[in-house]
Design an enzyme around this catalytic site. Structure first.
Site, PDB file in Angstrom:
ATOM      1  N   TRP A 264       8.732   4.609   2.551  1.00  0.00           N
ATOM      2  CA  TRP A 264       8.376   3.696   3.650  1.00  0.00           C
ATOM      3  C   TRP A 264       7.364   2.643   3.194  1.00  0.00           C
ATOM      4  CZ3 TRP A 264       7.387   9.063   5.445  1.00  0.00           C
ATOM      5  CH2 TRP A 264       8.463   9.594   6.128  1.00  0.00           C
TER       6      TRP A 264
ATOM      7  N   GLY B 173       3.519  12.671   4.872  1.00  0.00           N
ATOM      8  CA  GLY B 173       3.163  11.521   5.708  1.00  0.00           C
ATOM      9  C   GLY B 173       1.769  11.741   6.258  1.00  0.00           C
TER      10      GLY B 173
ATOM     11  N   ARG C  36      11.931 -15.402  39.208  1.00  0.00           N
ATOM     12  CA  ARG C  36      13.110 -14.650  39.640  1.00  0.00           C
ATOM     13  C   ARG C  36      12.990 -14.279  41.119  1.00  0.00           C
ATOM     14  NH1 ARG C  36      18.411 -13.342  38.682  1.00  0.00           N
ATOM     15  NH2 ARG C  36      18.874 -11.169  39.172  1.00  0.00           N
TER      16      ARG C  36
ATOM     17  N   GLY D 247      18.047  -6.256  33.978  1.00  0.00           N
ATOM     18  CA  GLY D 247      19.115  -6.370  32.973  1.00  0.00           C
ATOM     19  C   GLY D 247      18.846  -7.478  31.973  1.00  0.00           C
TER      20      GLY D 247
ATOM     21  N   PHE E 256       0.870  -1.177   0.000  1.00  0.00           N
ATOM     22  CA  PHE E 256       0.000   0.000   0.000  1.00  0.00           C
ATOM     23  C   PHE E 256       0.908   1.228   0.000  1.00  0.00           C
ATOM     24  CE2 PHE E 256      -2.095   3.248   2.678  1.00  0.00           C
ATOM     25  CZ  PHE E 256      -3.298   3.412   2.003  1.00  0.00           C
TER      26      PHE E 256
ATOM     27  N   GLU F  71       0.118   3.881   9.870  1.00  0.00           N
ATOM     28  CA  GLU F  71      -1.347   3.865   9.634  1.00  0.00           C
ATOM     29  C   GLU F  71      -2.006   5.087  10.284  1.00  0.00           C
ATOM     30  OE1 GLU F  71      -1.541  -0.176   7.836  1.00  0.00           O
ATOM     31  OE2 GLU F  71      -3.331   0.923   8.327  1.00  0.00           O
TER      32      GLU F  71
END
Ligand SMILES: Cc1cc2nc3c(=O)[nH]c(=O)nc-3n(C[C@H](O)[C@H](O)[C@H](O)COP(=O)(O)OP(=O)(O)OC[C@H]3O[C@@H](n4cnc5c(N)ncnc54)[C@H](O)[C@@H]3O)c2cc1C
Length: 383
Positions: free
Chosen positions: A154, A129, A265, A337, A121, A360
């Site tokens: 794009w 844009g 964890r 981390g 598209f 979009e």
């Protein structure tokens, strides 16, 4: 609407298993290498996943957008890139279903719905844009042909698509001067320009498409001359539901990984989910996902039932994609981390989520759409 029915449950389960087997093993590698595998689209197409909402007489499954939303959510849990691929190859189908003539439907829809052909598209340009109506690519009629020139930016599936749905200017400035054309991927003069290096959605190819005197039959005009902007907007209205569904899937996958991690964890002698700071973060993530899913399903239900869904689809896109950005960021936080490193997919989910607030129609543009609906409602004669 609030719980999948039996058919939808079976569909969700089947899609979940299929995409985990097909895409799961290569998802991290392809993100790292920016690799797109067109064969995955063919394989998903064989299962009917590329033409969910296209009528059966044109090779689709003939299901609704609610079913489509549920399928995209499942694909996105594994790979947002491939969920976007399915959604983008769906855009020319939405357009043809709504605006195409019988010959065009027969010629183009079956291969797209079967995943044999990949669709694209092309609305955006380097200078236009959000302000798509100012696009500059041109289409000039010469006898039984149109000649297209310009550059589209794009383009998802740029260089891979078999069918490009291209908006180009046939008349004066503004939205009424734009028309929509079907352009085969192998048309002479159509070439791939620069390939974007992206933060996320890296298994989804995004390139410029250059149009240098591309000649196509006049029969490839979709709708009438001057309809192109309306055509593009109707596609984007539906596209907002699909992007919002992908956002829900991405966020759910991030919650699933980080929630499981938080139960295992241990720090200070107990699972980190038992620290209120972490448990509440997960609770907010789950709440945001559920809220998003409800709104996405409502927008899809409105569309499936022939009701005005444009404003609700814009709300769903804002809520679901903003939620996906926050949820995926918080998933990284929950995992510390380990979340920031590539041993776990949550950092990919976080990078993938960002573009959902942009393409979009950016989430600022969605708010323009919503406020226009409000203005219309509040200025309508009271009865
Ligand atoms: C990975 C990727 C894939 C894409 N795929 C496609 C594709 O397949 N086909 C296609 O046609 N396009 C595609 N696009 C383009 C995408 O739709 C545009 O990037 C998007 O519409 C925003 O346009 P822009 O980038 O030019 O930003 P701009 O329009 O320049 O906006 C910049 C900022 O200004 C804000 N802004 C602009 N106007 C207003 C306003 N009136 N009020 C408030 N804020 C405003 C925006 O919200 C944004 O924050 C893709 C882009 C990317 C990155």
């Amino acid at each position: 609407m609030f719980e999948p029915n039996e058919m939808q449950r079976d569909l969700i389960d089947a899609v979940s298993v299929f995409v985990k087997d097909l895409i799961g093993p290569t998802a991290e590698h392809d993100d790292a290498e920016e690799r797109f595998r067109k064969e995955y689209i063919h394989q998903m197409g064989e299962q009917g996943l590329c033409g969910i909402a296209t009528p059966e007489e044109y090779g689709g499954l003939g299901l609704g957008y609610l079913d489509y939303a549920m399928v995209l959510e499942e694909i996105a849990k594994v790979s947002a890139s491939y969920a976007v691929s399915v959604a983008v190859t769906g855009l020319p189908q939405v357009i043809l279903n709504q605006w195409g003539n019988e010959d065009q439907k027969q010629q183009w829809l079956p291969a797209l719905a079967a995943g044999e052909h990949l669709g694209a598209f092309c609305l955006s340009e380097a200078g236009s844009g959000s302000d798509a109506a100012s696009l500059k690519a041109t289409a000039v009629r010469e006898g039984d042909e149109y000649v297209l020139n310009g550059s589209k930016y794009w383009v998802t599936h740029g260089g891979y698509a078999d069918v490009y749905m291209i908006m180009a200017r046939t008349g004066g400035p503004g939205p009424r001067g734009i028309s929509c054309f079907l352009v085969p991927g192998d048309a002479e003069g159509l070439s791939t320009g620069r390939k974007e290096q992206k933060m996320g959605m890296r298994a989804s190819p995004t390139t410029e498409i250059v149009l240098d005197n591309v000649r196509i039959p006049a029969a490839n005009l979709v709708g009438n001359e001057g309809d192109g902007f309306k055509v593009a907007m109707t596609a984007l209205d539906s596209g907002r539901i699909t992007i919002a569904s992908i956002a829900v899937g991405t966020a759910q996958a991030a919650l699933d990984v980080s929630g499981g991690y938080a139960c295992e964890r241990k720090q200070f002698g107990k699972p980190i989910i038992d620290f209120q700071g972490v448990g509440f973060m997960l609770a907010d993530m789950a709440t945001a996902i559920e809220t998003s899913r409800m709104l996405v399903h409502k927008a899809a239900w409105l569309k499936d039932n022939g009701r005005d869904f444009s404003g609700t689809a814009a709300m769903a896109k804002v809520v679901a994609t903003d939620a996906a950005m926050k949820v995926t960021t918080d998933a990284v936080q929950v995992m510390g981390g380990y979340g920031y490193c590539k041993d776990h997919p949550v950092e990919r989910f976080m990078r993938d989520a960002k573009i959902m607030q942009i393409f979009e129609g950016t989430n600022q543009v969605q708010r323009i759409v919503i406020s226009r609906h409000l203005k219309k409602a509040y200025t309508a004669p009271q009865g």
